[in-house]
Motif scaffolding. Structure first.
Motif, PDB file in Angstrom:
ATOM      1  N   SER A   1     -53.280  45.447  64.988  1.00  0.00           N
ATOM      2  CA  SER A   1     -54.600  45.062  65.517  1.00  0.00           C
ATOM      3  C   SER A   1     -55.524  44.570  64.420  1.00  0.00           C
ATOM      4  O   SER A   1     -56.381  43.721  64.658  1.00  0.00           O
ATOM      5  CB  SER A   1     -55.292  46.237  66.197  1.00  0.00           C
ATOM      6  N   ARG A   2     -55.355  45.122  63.238  1.00  0.00           N
ATOM      7  CA  ARG A   2     -56.236  44.671  62.143  1.00  0.00           C
ATOM      8  C   ARG A   2     -56.055  43.190  61.886  1.00  0.00           C
ATOM      9  O   ARG A   2     -57.008  42.477  61.590  1.00  0.00           O
ATOM     10  CB  ARG A   2     -55.910  45.450  60.863  1.00  0.00           C
ATOM     11  N   PHE A   3     -54.805  42.719  61.988  1.00  0.00           N
ATOM     12  CA  PHE A   3     -54.547  41.285  61.802  1.00  0.00           C
ATOM     13  C   PHE A   3     -55.161  40.492  62.945  1.00  0.00           C
ATOM     14  O   PHE A   3     -55.755  39.445  62.750  1.00  0.00           O
ATOM     15  CB  PHE A   3     -53.039  41.019  61.740  1.00  0.00           C
TER      16      PHE A   3
ATOM     17  N   GLY B   1     -64.480  37.606  58.033  1.00  0.00           N
ATOM     18  CA  GLY B   1     -63.987  38.952  57.799  1.00  0.00           C
ATOM     19  C   GLY B   1     -65.140  39.881  57.486  1.00  0.00           C
ATOM     20  O   GLY B   1     -66.313  39.524  57.681  1.00  0.00           O
ATOM     21  N   LYS B   2     -64.819  41.090  57.027  1.00  0.00           N
ATOM     22  CA  LYS B   2     -65.873  42.029  56.614  1.00  0.00           C
ATOM     23  C   LYS B   2     -66.616  41.441  55.422  1.00  0.00           C
ATOM     24  O   LYS B   2     -66.037  40.692  54.629  1.00  0.00           O
ATOM     25  CB  LYS B   2     -65.235  43.348  56.199  1.00  0.00           C
ATOM     26  N   GLU B   3     -67.866  41.810  55.302  1.00  0.00           N
ATOM     27  CA  GLU B   3     -68.604  41.347  54.123  1.00  0.00           C
ATOM     28  C   GLU B   3     -68.093  42.119  52.915  1.00  0.00           C
ATOM     29  O   GLU B   3     -68.149  43.350  52.898  1.00  0.00           O
ATOM     30  CB  GLU B   3     -70.097  41.586  54.332  1.00  0.00           C
ATOM     31  N   LEU B   4     -67.586  41.399  51.927  1.00  0.00           N
ATOM     32  CA  LEU B   4     -66.926  42.075  50.813  1.00  0.00           C
ATOM     33  C   LEU B   4     -67.930  42.513  49.753  1.00  0.00           C
ATOM     34  O   LEU B   4     -68.982  41.876  49.572  1.00  0.00           O
ATOM     35  CB  LEU B   4     -65.885  41.144  50.189  1.00  0.00           C
TER      36      LEU B   4
ATOM     37  N   THR C   1     -56.788  54.121  46.802  1.00  0.00           N
ATOM     38  CA  THR C   1     -56.702  54.247  48.261  1.00  0.00           C
ATOM     39  C   THR C   1     -58.077  54.003  48.884  1.00  0.00           C
ATOM     40  O   THR C   1     -59.077  54.532  48.416  1.00  0.00           O
ATOM     41  CB  THR C   1     -56.226  55.651  48.688  1.00  0.00           C
ATOM     42  N   GLY C   2     -58.105  53.180  49.914  1.00  0.00           N
ATOM     43  CA  GLY C   2     -59.364  52.917  50.607  1.00  0.00           C
ATOM     44  C   GLY C   2     -60.267  51.921  49.902  1.00  0.00           C
ATOM     45  O   GLY C   2     -61.424  51.738  50.290  1.00  0.00           O
ATOM     46  N   SER C   3     -59.766  51.239  48.873  1.00  0.00           N
ATOM     47  CA  SER C   3     -60.623  50.306  48.131  1.00  0.00           C
ATOM     48  C   SER C   3     -60.767  48.971  48.853  1.00  0.00           C
ATOM     49  O   SER C   3     -61.534  48.118  48.439  1.00  0.00           O
ATOM     50  CB  SER C   3     -60.064  50.077  46.730  1.00  0.00           C
ATOM     51  N   GLY C   4     -60.006  48.786  49.928  1.00  0.00           N
ATOM     52  CA  GLY C   4     -60.129  47.541  50.689  1.00  0.00           C
ATOM     53  C   GLY C   4     -59.092  46.502  50.300  1.00  0.00           C
ATOM     54  O   GLY C   4     -59.334  45.299  50.423  1.00  0.00           O
ATOM     55  N   LYS C   5     -57.923  46.953  49.890  1.00  0.00           N
ATOM     56  CA  LYS C   5     -56.876  45.993  49.496  1.00  0.00           C
ATOM     57  C   LYS C   5     -56.500  45.065  50.651  1.00  0.00           C
ATOM     58  O   LYS C   5     -56.294  43.877  50.464  1.00  0.00           O
ATOM     59  CB  LYS C   5     -55.616  46.743  49.021  1.00  0.00           C
ATOM     60  N   THR C   6     -56.448  45.650  51.855  1.00  0.00           N
ATOM     61  CA  THR C   6     -56.071  44.826  53.001  1.00  0.00           C
ATOM     62  C   THR C   6     -57.109  43.734  53.223  1.00  0.00           C
ATOM     63  O   THR C   6     -56.769  42.563  53.393  1.00  0.00           O
ATOM     64  CB  THR C   6     -55.945  45.715  54.255  1.00  0.00           C
ATOM     65  N   GLU C   7     -58.388  44.131  53.196  1.00  0.00           N
ATOM     66  CA  GLU C   7     -59.455  43.137  53.378  1.00  0.00           C
ATOM     67  C   GLU C   7     -59.339  42.046  52.321  1.00  0.00           C
ATOM     68  O   GLU C   7     -59.579  40.875  52.592  1.00  0.00           O
ATOM     69  CB  GLU C   7     -60.847  43.798  53.268  1.00  0.00           C
TER      70      GLU C   7
ATOM     71  N   ALA D   1     -66.942  43.518  43.804  1.00  0.00           N
ATOM     72  CA  ALA D   1     -65.616  43.691  43.205  1.00  0.00           C
ATOM     73  C   ALA D   1     -64.535  43.136  44.123  1.00  0.00           C
ATOM     74  O   ALA D   1     -63.602  42.464  43.674  1.00  0.00           O
ATOM     75  CB  ALA D   1     -65.363  45.169  42.929  1.00  0.00           C
ATOM     76  N   GLN D   2     -64.684  43.389  45.421  1.00  0.00           N
ATOM     77  CA  GLN D   2     -63.695  42.879  46.376  1.00  0.00           C
ATOM     78  C   GLN D   2     -63.700  41.355  46.406  1.00  0.00           C
ATOM     79  O   GLN D   2     -62.638  40.722  46.432  1.00  0.00           O
ATOM     80  CB  GLN D   2     -63.986  43.421  47.780  1.00  0.00           C
ATOM     81  N   SER D   3     -64.912  40.746  46.396  1.00  0.00           N
ATOM     82  CA  SER D   3     -64.990  39.278  46.428  1.00  0.00           C
ATOM     83  C   SER D   3     -64.304  38.667  45.231  1.00  0.00           C
ATOM     84  O   SER D   3     -63.602  37.670  45.351  1.00  0.00           O
ATOM     85  CB  SER D   3     -66.426  38.782  46.383  1.00  0.00           C
TER      86      SER D   3
HETATM   87  P1  ADP Z   1     -56.715  50.014  51.333  1.00  0.00           P
HETATM   88  O1  ADP Z   1     -55.738  49.017  51.913  1.00  0.00           O
HETATM   89  O2  ADP Z   1     -57.081  49.736  49.920  1.00  0.00           O
HETATM   90  O3  ADP Z   1     -56.362  51.455  51.552  1.00  0.00           O
HETATM   91  P2  ADP Z   1     -58.378  49.114  53.471  1.00  0.00           P
HETATM   92  O4  ADP Z   1     -58.416  47.637  53.316  1.00  0.00           O
HETATM   93  O5  ADP Z   1     -57.504  49.703  54.512  1.00  0.00           O
HETATM   94  O6  ADP Z   1     -58.072  49.795  52.076  1.00  0.00           O
HETATM   95  O7  ADP Z   1     -59.872  49.638  53.646  1.00  0.00           O
HETATM   96  C1  ADP Z   1     -60.172  50.991  53.909  1.00  0.00           C
HETATM   97  C2  ADP Z   1     -61.228  51.075  54.982  1.00  0.00           C
HETATM   98  O8  ADP Z   1     -62.464  50.592  54.470  1.00  0.00           O
HETATM   99  C3  ADP Z   1     -60.892  50.230  56.191  1.00  0.00           C
HETATM  100  O9  ADP Z   1     -61.335  50.882  57.339  1.00  0.00           O
HETATM  101  C4  ADP Z   1     -61.681  48.962  55.950  1.00  0.00           C
HETATM  102  O10 ADP Z   1     -61.975  48.285  57.136  1.00  0.00           O
HETATM  103  C5  ADP Z   1     -62.919  49.494  55.253  1.00  0.00           C
HETATM  104  N1  ADP Z   1     -63.507  48.502  54.349  1.00  0.00           N
HETATM  105  C6  ADP Z   1     -62.969  48.021  53.213  1.00  0.00           C
HETATM  106  N2  ADP Z   1     -63.786  47.125  52.634  1.00  0.00           N
HETATM  107  C7  ADP Z   1     -64.855  47.032  53.409  1.00  0.00           C
HETATM  108  C8  ADP Z   1     -66.085  46.279  53.338  1.00  0.00           C
HETATM  109  N3  ADP Z   1     -66.323  45.437  52.350  1.00  0.00           N
HETATM  110  N4  ADP Z   1     -66.972  46.451  54.328  1.00  0.00           N
HETATM  111  C9  ADP Z   1     -66.732  47.299  55.333  1.00  0.00           C
HETATM  112  N5  ADP Z   1     -65.633  48.045  55.465  1.00  0.00           N
HETATM  113  C10 ADP Z   1     -64.694  47.918  54.515  1.00  0.00           C
END
Ligand code: ADP
Length: 718
Positions: A252-254, A183-186, A215-221, A189-191
């Motif tokens: 598509s993200r999945f 996946g993306k490199e976390l 919002t945008g903190s990377g919850k999905t990742e 805090a995300q890791s």
């Molecule tokens: P949330 O669900 O919290 O709103 P997302 O997971 O959708 O956040 O992430 C927001 C954006 O930031 C997405 O485009 C995602 O791919 C990008 N992103 C999140 N974490 C990372 C990371 N560690 N490295 C690169 N891109 C990231």
């Protein structure tokens, strides 16, 4: 000794019926069987098996269907759903059994796919079949439909060596997701959050985590890592998302992360894809399902994780038929099956925050966005002080900000959760407002289509030229703004800007939605004027300003969650700004700049808001500190609805700790020709409100065409 079986049919019945099991047949709970009910033989499910009382005449089961039985966990979950929500057990079973064909193996048919080396000199139609007919292998009719030709063309390509025919199932299995892709490199805090979540899954027991990240903190990742963990354990995963987030971009993200298209499930699906998903889930072959709320009632035999994304979203509440909240039921399903549940949101519901604070849920927090990106700063515009020009809706400070953003070649978004041109059409001559014919609702003017529409029922008519009441000509005047009108006003101020409206009316089909989002992403739109369609999960790198046209919209009415909803929506809307490397800014126009939800928003102080809301709810005994239920009584004649409501109210069981409010006319007093009255029931937390309501409901059977509906923990107060 004669064996008997309790069989539940997927119809509006409260409980299973008793049947005799004939000699030579053996059944167990969860089996699908055919049995006589009335004059029909119907398919039902064995709920339990026991010994028949001697001398009792029972009808016999006719046949056991050769299909995988429903699991004991699922049966328990269905019983739980029915009793908690005071619904009929048969109706709950119906949510599971909508696809009888899915119980049979997929029929084997002839499928076509391109050969490895198709000949070069093909006709244009044959070339089109190869280019546009996929995904392969597929039936000739499907390929032909996708590429716009007759199936004969596809079949003819076999002889020409351009296609090969194979035998295969009509409903292809889903590709297996690969948990070992990177996946993306976390960030650190995300890791940490991801490790915590993965550990919760690994425990292999029931536990709930609230993934609480801005919002945008990377919850999905981050929750992808929990998904990975469950997939590695060979388990199935269900990710629930709000219906409008089920877009191709979302899926598509999945696919990007796990290398396989997930099985998608939503209410608008056709029969064939529905059957395919159901069967593949039931067989345990669909490993990753992304779906709207009803996906919770798919027959997973081996579920290891449920994620509820945007857990605060109101679309998780089903308001018709069985009224239930999928977020809460997801937790119940996890408890019954003994696995992890993750609730994710940037603006968690007060209920979930309360559960996290009290230690019932693990609280996993992502306080910031990755990299140097900051959250947008939010300001309020007091409309009493900064009035828009006469007849307009955009105030000078808001216009100023848009102008600056455009000057920097960045993008602006104007948010107003109102479709159409104007929410009200009034006659200047007699003062009459245009009303929906059989519903208490004003008609909304839509300029783009030239129609007047009822947003509750979908009724619409061409916009009349004369007032239907006084017949005055050209006297009908729009009152108030909808997105179309805001766009018109923006065009007046910014004639050179590229402005588009994005709402469910203008969105079009999935391809058109994707195209519009892409134009926005690539910067081909300067100002996007949108409803809640724009709020969910889109990332627009050049969007740096969000203007909220009416911050007060959600605050009116008798909904005790109004402040919470407004806060959640506006945080999500403002969160669209400043996602890439540019800081974002949001302005909210309001007549109530002193409202605590708005003050907290502007101060960026969520804890203050939550603290105040929780204190207020505690004082008033509202959820999560007390319990609520609603009763809606409806039917075709007003006087009868009223007397039925009063009669029902008089039958309320007397119990300590329960207070009954009403009956009174519902705010929407008439819907599709049915009059509506309602009651509210407020109870102290120790009261078993479901049982109380069930006892009460059993005391009165409404006459035909009249309904008494129970709504446990209502979200809708209309
Ligand atoms: P949330 O669900 O919290 O709103 P997302 O997971 O959708 O956040 O992430 C927001 C954006 O930031 C997405 O485009 C995602 O791919 C990008 N992103 C999140 N974490 C990372 C990371 N560690 N490295 C690169 N891109 C990231």
């Amino acid at each position: 000794m004669i064996q008997n079986a309790q069989i539940l049919f997927p119809v509006n019945v409260p409980a299973p019926f008793d049947y005799a099991v004939p000699a030579g047949i053996s059944v167990s709970a969860g089996d699908f069987v055919f049995a006589p009910i009335g004059k029909q033989i119907k398919l039902g499910v064995v709920w339990s098996v026991g010994q028949a009382e001697a001398g009792r005449e029972l009808k016999e089961i006719v046949q056991v269907k050769a299909a995988k039985p429903l699991s004991g966990d699922l049966l328990k979950f269905l019983s739980w759903t029915a009793s908690y929500n005071v619904g009929s057990l048969g109706q709950v079973l119906r949510m599971v059994m909508r696809n009888y064909k899915a119980l049979d193996p997929s029929p084997i048919v002839t499928l076509y796919m391109p050969t490895e080396n198709p000949p070069k000199n093909l006709t244009p139609a044959r070339r089109a079949a190869l280019r546009e007919g996929g995904p392969f292998p597929a039936r000739a009719s499907e390929i032909a439909a996708r590429a716009g030709m007759s199936p004969g063309v596809v079949k003819g390509m076999v002889k020409a060596g351009a296609m090969q025919a194979i035998e295969g199932p009509v409903d292809a299995p889903f590709d297996i997701p690969n948990p070992d892709l990177l996946g993306k490199e976390l960030t650190t805090a995300q890791s940490e959050a991801a490790l915590d979540l993965a550990a919760q899954v690994r425990r292999g027991d029931f536990n709930v985590s609230l993934l609480d990240g801005v919002t945008g903190s990377g919850k999905t990742e981050v929750y992808f890592e929990a998904v990975t963990e469950a997939l590695r354990r060979g388990q199935q995963v269900l990710v629930l998302v709000p219906e409008i987030a089920l877009t191709q971009a979302g899926l598509s993200r999945f696919k990007d992360r796990f290398g396989a298209e997930p099985a998608a499930w939503h209410s608008q699906m056709g029969e064939a894809p529905r059957r395919r998903v159901w069967r593949e889930v039931a067989q345990g072959r669909a490993k990753l399902v992304v779906g709207a709320r009803s996906a919770l009632y798919l027959p997973f035999p081996n579920l290891g994780l449920i994620v509820v994304d945007e857990e605060h979203d109101t679309s998780y509440k089903q308001e018709e038929g069985i009224i239930y909240n999928a977020r809460d039921m997801a937790v119940v399903r996890g408890k019954i099956s003994g696995h992890a549940v993750v609730l994710a949101s940037a603006t968690p519901s007060l209920e979930s925050l309360h559960n996290a604070r009290s230690g019932k849920f693990a609280h996993i927090v992502l306080p910031e966005r990755p990299g140097a990106i900051t959250l947008p700063d939010i300001g309020l515009i007091d409309l009493k002080e900064h009035q828009p020009e006469k007849g307009d809706f955009l105030s000078p400070p808001l216009l100023q900000s848009v102008s600056e953003v455009l000057g920097r070649r960045e993008q602006a978004m104007l948010y107003l959760n109102r479709r159409g041109y104007a929410p009200l059409i009034i006659c200047r001559s007699c003062g009459e407002k245009l009303k929906s014919p059989d519903t208490d609702s004003w008609l909304v003017q839509h300029k783009r289509t030239g129609r007047a529409m009822c947003h509750l029922t979908g009724f619409s008519m061409p916009m009349p030229r004369r007032c239907p009441e006084c017949e005055a000509e050209d006297s009908l005047t729009p009152v108030g703004p909808g997105v179309e009108r805001v766009a018109e006003e923006a065009m007046k101020h910014f004639p050179d800007a590229k402005i588009e409206v994005f709402s469910s009316d203008t969105a079009g089909n999935p391809a058109e939605i994707a195209a519009r989002l892409k134009r926005m992403e690539e910067g081909q739109i300067d100002i996007l004027v949108g409803t809640q369609m724009v709020v969910k999960g889109h990332n627009f790198p050049k969007l740096t300003f969000v203007g909220v046209v009416d911050g007060d919209l959600g605050l009116a009415g008798g909904d005790p969650r109004a402040g919470e909803r407004t806060y959640q929506t506006l945080v999500q809307v403002a969160g669209r700004a400043g996602r890439a490397d540019k800081p974002g800014h949001a302005l909210i126009q309001t007549h109530q700049p002193e409202h605590e939800a708005l003050v907290a928003l502007a101060a960026g102080d969520r804890d203050m808001f939550i603290g105040m809301e929780l204190a207020m709810r505690e004082m008033l005994g509202l959820p999560p500190f007390g319990r609520l239920a609603a009763v809606i009584i409806s039917g075709p004649e007003l006087a009868k609805v009223k007397s039925l409501a009063e009669k029902f109210a008089r039958l309320a069981p007397r119990t300590e700790g329960v207070e009954i409010l009403g009956p009174s006319e519902a705010p929407i007093g008439r819907l599709r020709g049915c009059f509506r009255w309602r009651l509210f029931i407020q109870a102290e937390p120790q009261v078993n409100l479901s049982r109380y309501m069930a006892v009460w409901k059993a005391k009165l059977r409404p006459p035909s065409k009249y309904k008494i509906q129970i709504d446990i923990d209502p979200q809708n107060f209309m």
